[in-house]
Design a protein around this motif. Sequence first.
Motif, PDB file in Angstrom:
ATOM      1  N   LYS A 115       0.822  -1.214   0.000  1.00 57.76           N
ATOM      2  CA  LYS A 115       0.000   0.000   0.000  1.00 57.76           C
ATOM      3  C   LYS A 115       0.857   1.267   0.000  1.00 57.76           C
ATOM      4  CE  LYS A 115      -0.860   0.369   5.008  1.00 57.76           C
ATOM      5  NZ  LYS A 115      -1.938   0.294   6.054  1.00 57.76           N
ATOM      6  N   LYS A 116       2.130   1.129   0.426  1.00 56.30           N
ATOM      7  CA  LYS A 116       3.047   2.261   0.394  1.00 56.30           C
ATOM      8  C   LYS A 116       3.696   2.435  -0.973  1.00 56.30           C
ATOM      9  CE  LYS A 116       4.284   1.370   5.235  1.00 56.30           C
ATOM     10  NZ  LYS A 116       5.372   0.876   6.131  1.00 56.30           N
ATOM     11  N   LYS A 117       3.814   1.335  -1.703  1.00 55.16           N
ATOM     12  CA  LYS A 117       4.550   1.348  -2.967  1.00 55.16           C
ATOM     13  C   LYS A 117       3.657   1.381  -4.207  1.00 55.16           C
ATOM     14  CE  LYS A 117       8.309  -1.423  -0.967  1.00 55.16           C
ATOM     15  NZ  LYS A 117       9.020  -2.722  -1.054  1.00 55.16           N
ATOM     16  N   ILE A 118       2.445   0.817  -4.091  1.00 54.11           N
ATOM     17  CA  ILE A 118       1.586   0.667  -5.273  1.00 54.11           C
ATOM     18  C   ILE A 118       0.358   1.554  -5.147  1.00 54.11           C
ATOM     19  CG2 ILE A 118       0.278  -0.951  -6.694  1.00 54.11           C
ATOM     20  CD1 ILE A 118       2.077  -3.164  -5.601  1.00 54.11           C
ATOM     21  N   PRO A 119       0.197   2.551  -6.024  1.00 58.46           N
ATOM     22  CA  PRO A 119      -0.984   3.428  -5.978  1.00 58.46           C
ATOM     23  C   PRO A 119      -2.275   2.628  -6.115  1.00 58.46           C
ATOM     24  CG  PRO A 119       0.695   4.312  -7.452  1.00 58.46           C
ATOM     25  CD  PRO A 119       1.138   2.927  -7.098  1.00 58.46           C
ATOM     26  N   LYS A 120      -3.270   2.997  -5.349  1.00 60.45           N
ATOM     27  CA  LYS A 120      -4.599   2.398  -5.405  1.00 60.45           C
ATOM     28  C   LYS A 120      -4.648   0.945  -4.923  1.00 60.45           C
ATOM     29  CE  LYS A 120      -5.880   5.251  -9.408  1.00 60.45           C
ATOM     30  NZ  LYS A 120      -6.425   5.235 -10.787  1.00 60.45           N
ATOM     31  N   TYR A 121      -3.593   0.488  -4.267  1.00 62.71           N
ATOM     32  CA  TYR A 121      -3.560  -0.923  -3.843  1.00 62.71           C
ATOM     33  C   TYR A 121      -4.749  -1.295  -2.968  1.00 62.71           C
ATOM     34  CZ  TYR A 121      -2.094  -5.287  -1.713  1.00 62.71           C
ATOM     35  OH  TYR A 121      -2.071  -6.602  -1.277  1.00 62.71           O
ATOM     36  N   MET A 122      -5.154  -0.412  -2.056  1.00 60.97           N
ATOM     37  CA  MET A 122      -6.194  -0.753  -1.089  1.00 60.97           C
ATOM     38  C   MET A 122      -7.599  -0.807  -1.679  1.00 60.97           C
ATOM     39  SD  MET A 122      -4.510  -1.464   1.565  1.00 60.97           S
ATOM     40  CE  MET A 122      -5.770  -1.586   2.834  1.00 60.97           C
ATOM     41  N   ILE A 123      -7.748  -0.406  -2.952  1.00 59.71           N
ATOM     42  CA  ILE A 123      -9.066  -0.460  -3.603  1.00 59.71           C
ATOM     43  C   ILE A 123      -9.594  -1.887  -3.647  1.00 59.71           C
ATOM     44  CG2 ILE A 123     -10.257  -0.170  -5.832  1.00 59.71           C
ATOM     45  CD1 ILE A 123      -8.526   2.308  -6.275  1.00 59.71           C
ATOM     46  N   LYS A 124      -8.713  -2.866  -3.762  1.00 62.75           N
ATOM     47  CA  LYS A 124      -9.122  -4.266  -3.840  1.00 62.75           C
ATOM     48  C   LYS A 124      -9.910  -4.710  -2.609  1.00 62.75           C
ATOM     49  CE  LYS A 124      -6.086  -7.498  -2.881  1.00 62.75           C
ATOM     50  NZ  LYS A 124      -4.925  -8.405  -2.996  1.00 62.75           N
ATOM     51  N   HIS A 125      -9.729  -3.991  -1.483  1.00 62.35           N
ATOM     52  CA  HIS A 125     -10.406  -4.369  -0.246  1.00 62.35           C
ATOM     53  C   HIS A 125     -11.820  -3.796  -0.142  1.00 62.35           C
ATOM     54  CE1 HIS A 125      -6.042  -4.767   0.737  1.00 62.35           C
ATOM     55  NE2 HIS A 125      -6.478  -5.908   1.201  1.00 62.35           N
ATOM     56  N   GLN A 126     -12.300  -3.182  -1.232  1.00 65.01           N
ATOM     57  CA  GLN A 126     -13.677  -2.687  -1.234  1.00 65.01           C
ATOM     58  C   GLN A 126     -14.683  -3.787  -1.541  1.00 65.01           C
ATOM     59  OE1 GLN A 126     -12.446   1.163  -3.636  1.00 65.01           O
ATOM     60  NE2 GLN A 126     -14.437   1.517  -2.702  1.00 65.01           N
ATOM     61  N   VAL A 127     -14.179  -4.966  -1.879  1.00 62.50           N
ATOM     62  CA  VAL A 127     -15.032  -6.141  -2.071  1.00 62.50           C
ATOM     63  C   VAL A 127     -14.398  -7.310  -1.313  1.00 62.50           C
ATOM     64  CG1 VAL A 127     -15.799  -5.370  -4.346  1.00 62.50           C
ATOM     65  CG2 VAL A 127     -13.835  -6.906  -4.170  1.00 62.50           C
ATOM     66  N   LYS A 128     -15.166  -8.372  -1.109  1.00 60.08           N
ATOM     67  CA  LYS A 128     -14.620  -9.542  -0.424  1.00 60.08           C
ATOM     68  C   LYS A 128     -13.541 -10.201  -1.281  1.00 60.08           C
ATOM     69  CE  LYS A 128     -18.715 -10.914   2.262  1.00 60.08           C
ATOM     70  NZ  LYS A 128     -19.705 -12.006   2.473  1.00 60.08           N
ATOM     71  N   PRO A 129     -12.514 -10.741  -0.654  1.00 58.92           N
ATOM     72  CA  PRO A 129     -11.489 -11.459  -1.404  1.00 58.92           C
ATOM     73  C   PRO A 129     -12.062 -12.770  -1.948  1.00 58.92           C
ATOM     74  CG  PRO A 129     -11.158 -11.758   0.945  1.00 58.92           C
ATOM     75  CD  PRO A 129     -12.246 -10.738   0.797  1.00 58.92           C
ATOM     76  N   GLY A 130     -11.420 -13.313  -2.972  1.00 55.71           N
ATOM     77  CA  GLY A 130     -11.952 -14.514  -3.603  1.00 55.71           C
ATOM     78  C   GLY A 130     -10.981 -15.672  -3.654  1.00 55.71           C
ATOM     79  N   ILE A 131     -11.525 -16.864  -3.928  1.00 50.51           N
ATOM     80  CA  ILE A 131     -10.709 -18.059  -4.125  1.00 50.51           C
ATOM     81  C   ILE A 131     -10.004 -17.962  -5.473  1.00 50.51           C
ATOM     82  CG2 ILE A 131     -10.746 -20.584  -4.371  1.00 50.51           C
ATOM     83  CD1 ILE A 131     -13.196 -20.610  -2.548  1.00 50.51           C
ATOM     84  N   THR A 132     -10.723 -17.436  -6.460  1.00 48.97           N
ATOM     85  CA  THR A 132     -10.145 -17.156  -7.766  1.00 48.97           C
ATOM     86  C   THR A 132     -10.553 -15.745  -8.156  1.00 48.97           C
ATOM     87  OG1 THR A 132      -9.927 -17.918 -10.064  1.00 48.97           O
ATOM     88  CG2 THR A 132     -12.130 -18.065  -9.067  1.00 48.97           C
ATOM     89  N   GLY A 133      -9.966 -15.232  -9.240  1.00 45.62           N
ATOM     90  CA  GLY A 133     -10.289 -13.858  -9.610  1.00 45.62           C
ATOM     91  C   GLY A 133      -9.896 -13.501 -11.027  1.00 45.62           C
ATOM     92  N   TRP A 134     -10.191 -12.269 -11.394  1.00 41.25           N
ATOM     93  CA  TRP A 134      -9.902 -11.742 -12.726  1.00 41.25           C
ATOM     94  C   TRP A 134      -8.398 -11.749 -13.004  1.00 41.25           C
ATOM     95  CZ3 TRP A 134     -12.197 -11.381 -17.055  1.00 41.25           C
ATOM     96  CH2 TRP A 134     -11.935 -10.379 -18.016  1.00 41.25           C
ATOM     97  N   ALA A 135      -7.606 -11.430 -11.990  1.00 43.88           N
ATOM     98  CA  ALA A 135      -6.151 -11.438 -12.153  1.00 43.88           C
ATOM     99  C   ALA A 135      -5.627 -12.858 -12.349  1.00 43.88           C
ATOM    100  CB  ALA A 135      -5.485 -10.796 -10.936  1.00 43.88           C
ATOM    101  N   GLN A 136      -6.185 -13.800 -11.599  1.00 44.02           N
ATOM    102  CA  GLN A 136      -5.686 -15.173 -11.641  1.00 44.02           C
ATOM    103  C   GLN A 136      -5.916 -15.839 -13.002  1.00 44.02           C
ATOM    104  OE1 GLN A 136      -7.093 -13.803  -8.788  1.00 44.02           O
ATOM    105  NE2 GLN A 136      -4.968 -13.744  -8.107  1.00 44.02           N
ATOM    106  N   ILE A 137      -7.065 -15.586 -13.634  1.00 40.17           N
ATOM    107  CA  ILE A 137      -7.302 -16.225 -14.933  1.00 40.17           C
ATOM    108  C   ILE A 137      -6.476 -15.572 -16.036  1.00 40.17           C
ATOM    109  CG2 ILE A 137      -9.638 -16.937 -14.295  1.00 40.17           C
ATOM    110  CD1 ILE A 137     -10.670 -14.730 -16.210  1.00 40.17           C
ATOM    111  N   HIS A 138      -5.842 -14.427 -15.724  1.00 41.46           N
ATOM    112  CA  HIS A 138      -4.929 -13.785 -16.672  1.00 41.46           C
ATOM    113  C   HIS A 138      -3.471 -14.127 -16.351  1.00 41.46           C
ATOM    114  CE1 HIS A 138      -8.490 -11.303 -17.688  1.00 41.46           C
ATOM    115  NE2 HIS A 138      -7.895 -11.192 -18.854  1.00 41.46           N
ATOM    116  N   GLY A 139      -3.276 -15.150 -15.529  1.00 40.54           N
ATOM    117  CA  GLY A 139      -1.928 -15.626 -15.249  1.00 40.54           C
ATOM    118  C   GLY A 139      -1.211 -14.939 -14.114  1.00 40.54           C
ATOM    119  N   CYS A 140      -1.878 -13.997 -13.430  1.00 35.27           N
ATOM    120  CA  CYS A 140      -1.235 -13.265 -12.332  1.00 35.27           C
ATOM    121  C   CYS A 140      -1.404 -14.036 -11.032  1.00 35.27           C
ATOM    122  CB  CYS A 140      -1.824 -11.866 -12.210  1.00 35.27           C
ATOM    123  SG  CYS A 140      -1.499 -10.817 -13.633  1.00 35.27           S
TER     124      CYS A 140
END
Length: 209
Positions: A143-168
């Motif tokens: 959160k100190k190094k990456i702009p907007k990092y904390m935005i991801k916490h506006q929804v519940k975390p998931g078992i899988t996600g949009w980033a994961q199916i793109h290889g991240c």
Amino acid sequence: MIEDLPIINIRYVPLDDAFNKFLKTVVDYVVAFIAIIITSPITIPVSIAIKLTSKGPVIFKQERIGYKGKSFMMYKFRSMHIQNPDEEAHEWTTKDDPRRTKVGSFIRKHSIDEIPQFINVLKGEMSVVGPRPERPYFVNDFKKKIPKYMIKHQVKPGITGWAQIHGCRGDTSIQKRIEYDIEYVENWHMGLDFGIMVKTILKKNSNAY
């Protein structure tokens, strides 16, 4: 700021809508319940294999940061040897990680270690689809190094996600992962979740280690 005028940016988050949130919650419970039933024939032999091949508990619990920055204990099948808690808190998993057990290498490669997280979904701590939750040490760092990092916490975390199916997944670019997470948060719809679920099942991820 634009010259001397402060400007407030209003971010639209579809899951702030009460109906959308209710719909996603219902789908989460249904999918998690069905998934637990379907995967039950796998969990017994995996649990026995973990117990017989290495010392320690079958289920591994680790603190993660979830919805609105609240911490929770995420469950996984244990895939590594017992570690020092201080090292475990900030060590990143890498390819050919020596900490993994033989059984652990197999279950991580096929994402079997993630199955217990359906319990987290039933407890309301996670969703089936959403940004992956991270450990407190890395959240404080990113959160100190990456702009907007904390935005991801506006929804519940998931078992899988949009980033994961793109290889991240695994030891990949955090910056790229966050870009996908923000894109998911701002453009969520139920069809997107279903699409991610299907692609997660069909797509083999080479970064799963």
